[in-house]
Design a protein around this motif. Structure first.
Motif, short mmCIF file in Angstrom:
data_model
loop_
_atom_site.label_atom_id
_atom_site.label_comp_id
_atom_site.label_asym_id
_atom_site.label_seq_id
_atom_site.Cartn_x
_atom_site.Cartn_y
_atom_site.Cartn_z
N UNK A 1 -7.03 -2.08 -9.35
CA UNK A 1 -5.91 -2.59 -8.57
C UNK A 1 -5.92 -4.10 -8.42
N UNK A 2 -7.11 -4.66 -8.22
CA UNK A 2 -7.23 -6.12 -8.11
C UNK A 2 -6.83 -6.79 -9.42
N UNK A 3 -7.29 -6.23 -10.55
CA UNK A 3 -6.97 -6.80 -11.86
C UNK A 3 -5.47 -6.69 -12.18
N UNK A 4 -4.86 -5.57 -11.73
CA UNK A 4 -3.44 -5.35 -11.99
C UNK A 4 -2.54 -6.03 -10.95
N UNK A 5 -3.18 -6.57 -9.87
CA UNK A 5 -2.43 -7.09 -8.71
C UNK A 5 -1.51 -6.01 -8.16
N UNK A 6 -2.08 -4.83 -8.02
CA UNK A 6 -1.34 -3.64 -7.57
C UNK A 6 -0.92 -3.77 -6.11
N UNK A 7 0.31 -3.36 -5.80
CA UNK A 7 0.77 -3.32 -4.41
C UNK A 7 1.96 -2.38 -4.26
N UNK A 8 1.87 -1.51 -3.25
CA UNK A 8 2.99 -0.63 -2.90
C UNK A 8 4.02 -1.37 -2.04
N UNK A 9 3.59 -2.48 -1.44
CA UNK A 9 4.36 -3.08 -0.36
C UNK A 9 5.22 -4.27 -0.78
N UNK A 10 5.25 -4.59 -2.06
CA UNK A 10 5.96 -5.80 -2.49
C UNK A 10 7.45 -5.75 -2.19
N UNK A 11 8.09 -4.60 -2.43
CA UNK A 11 9.53 -4.48 -2.19
C UNK A 11 9.84 -4.39 -0.72
N UNK A 12 9.62 -3.21 -0.16
CA UNK A 12 9.85 -2.96 1.26
C UNK A 12 8.58 -2.38 1.87
N UNK A 13 7.96 -3.07 2.82
CA UNK A 13 6.73 -2.56 3.44
C UNK A 13 6.90 -1.17 4.05
N UNK A 14 8.06 -0.92 4.67
CA UNK A 14 8.27 0.38 5.32
C UNK A 14 8.40 1.49 4.28
N UNK A 15 9.18 1.24 3.23
CA UNK A 15 9.32 2.24 2.15
C UNK A 15 7.96 2.46 1.48
N UNK A 16 7.23 1.37 1.28
CA UNK A 16 5.90 1.48 0.69
C UNK A 16 4.97 2.31 1.56
N UNK A 17 5.07 2.12 2.87
CA UNK A 17 4.25 2.89 3.81
C UNK A 17 4.59 4.37 3.74
N UNK A 18 5.89 4.69 3.69
CA UNK A 18 6.32 6.09 3.61
C UNK A 18 5.86 6.73 2.30
N UNK A 19 5.94 5.97 1.20
CA UNK A 19 5.50 6.46 -0.11
C UNK A 19 4.01 6.73 -0.10
N UNK A 20 3.25 5.79 0.48
CA UNK A 20 1.80 5.97 0.58
C UNK A 20 1.46 7.21 1.40
N UNK A 21 2.12 7.37 2.55
CA UNK A 21 1.84 8.52 3.41
C UNK A 21 2.19 9.83 2.70
N UNK A 22 3.30 9.83 1.96
CA UNK A 22 3.69 11.03 1.24
C UNK A 22 2.67 11.44 0.20
N UNK A 23 2.19 10.47 -0.59
CA UNK A 23 1.19 10.76 -1.62
C UNK A 23 -0.13 11.19 -0.99
N UNK A 24 -0.55 10.47 0.05
CA UNK A 24 -1.80 10.78 0.73
C UNK A 24 -1.77 12.18 1.34
N UNK A 25 -0.67 12.51 2.01
CA UNK A 25 -0.54 13.85 2.62
C UNK A 25 -0.54 14.94 1.55
N UNK A 26 0.10 14.66 0.41
CA UNK A 26 0.09 15.61 -0.69
C UNK A 26 -1.31 15.88 -1.20
N UNK A 27 -2.07 14.81 -1.38
CA UNK A 27 -3.47 14.97 -1.80
C UNK A 27 -4.26 15.77 -0.78
N UNK A 28 -4.11 15.42 0.50
CA UNK A 28 -4.90 16.08 1.54
C UNK A 28 -4.53 17.56 1.67
N UNK A 29 -3.25 17.87 1.49
CA UNK A 29 -2.84 19.28 1.51
C UNK A 29 -3.49 20.02 0.34
#
Length: 217
Positions: free
Chosen positions: A31-59
């Protein structure tokens, strides 16, 4: 027999937790090498996307916790969390003392984990009564964090980070105590819980260290 089973769950949890750090580190480095970020566009949308993926994994992990699929999903989840971790590492590495701050946060997290693990193991006390209060505290902090996405108040951000360190340090004690007392009998579920505790402590500790010791020169 019961003590033997609890010791086996605890041992397997520690082993899987240590293993889970490898994909986390790999994901973070990538991620550091790719300069990866979910939050570049919209922090709130990025947060929702992160929570959705994380919850899917945890389920998925909980659904398959009694098979090797659960372990594979857990390792996949920790890789994803490593990718997410890379954003704050990129910020930290923007400081001249970035590497030392990351090392300090890692060392502090390790010290907190060792302390809480020792208390849980040596005291033999049942800390299950903490669960309700910790859950309420976690919900309050989560709501405050979501609100601060919009308000961007530095003092609130620091307060949230300090609260997260305290709450999830206590969660380490609670989750390990659950294993020792026999309340948690599945090492995959136990590893997931303790991993999230450690992850949150590290991220928030790093945020606090950057706020107080970050050097741009």
């Amino acid at each position: 027999m019961r003590v033997s089973r609890q010791n086996r769950v605890l041992r397997n949890t520690y082993m899987l937790l240590a293993l889970s750090m490898l994909p986390t580190i790999m994901g973070a480095m990538m991620g550091v090498q790719m300069k990866f970020s979910f939050m570049n566009g919209s922090p709130f949308i990025g947060f929702l996307l992160f929570m959705g993926i994380a919850m899917g994994f945890m389920w998925g992990i909980e659904k398959n916790k009694n098979s090797g699929i659960g372990v594979a999903l857990l390792l996949g989840f920790t890789f994803f969390m490593g990718l997410m971790l890379s954003r704050i590492l990129q910020v930290a590495l923007g400081f001249s003392n970035g590497a030392s701050m990351i090392s300090l946060a890692a060392g502090g997290t390790g010290a907190i984990f060792f302390t809480m693990a020792t208390i849980a193991t040596v005291s033999k006390r049942d800390f299950s009564s903490m669960g309700k209060f910790l859950f309420i505290g976690m919900i309050v902090v989560l709501l405050a964090a979501v609100a601060n996405i919009f308000f961007q108040i530095p003092a609130l951000s620091l307060t949230i980070s300090a609260a997260v360190v305290l709450i999830f340090s206590a969660y380490i004690l609670y989750d390990l105590s659950q294993i020792i007392q026999g309340g948690e009998t599945n090492y995959v579920s136990a590893t997931l819980a303790v991993y999230l505790d450690v992850y949150n402590v590290f991220v928030s500790l790093l945020q606090l260290i950057m706020a107080f010791t970050g050097d741009r020169d």
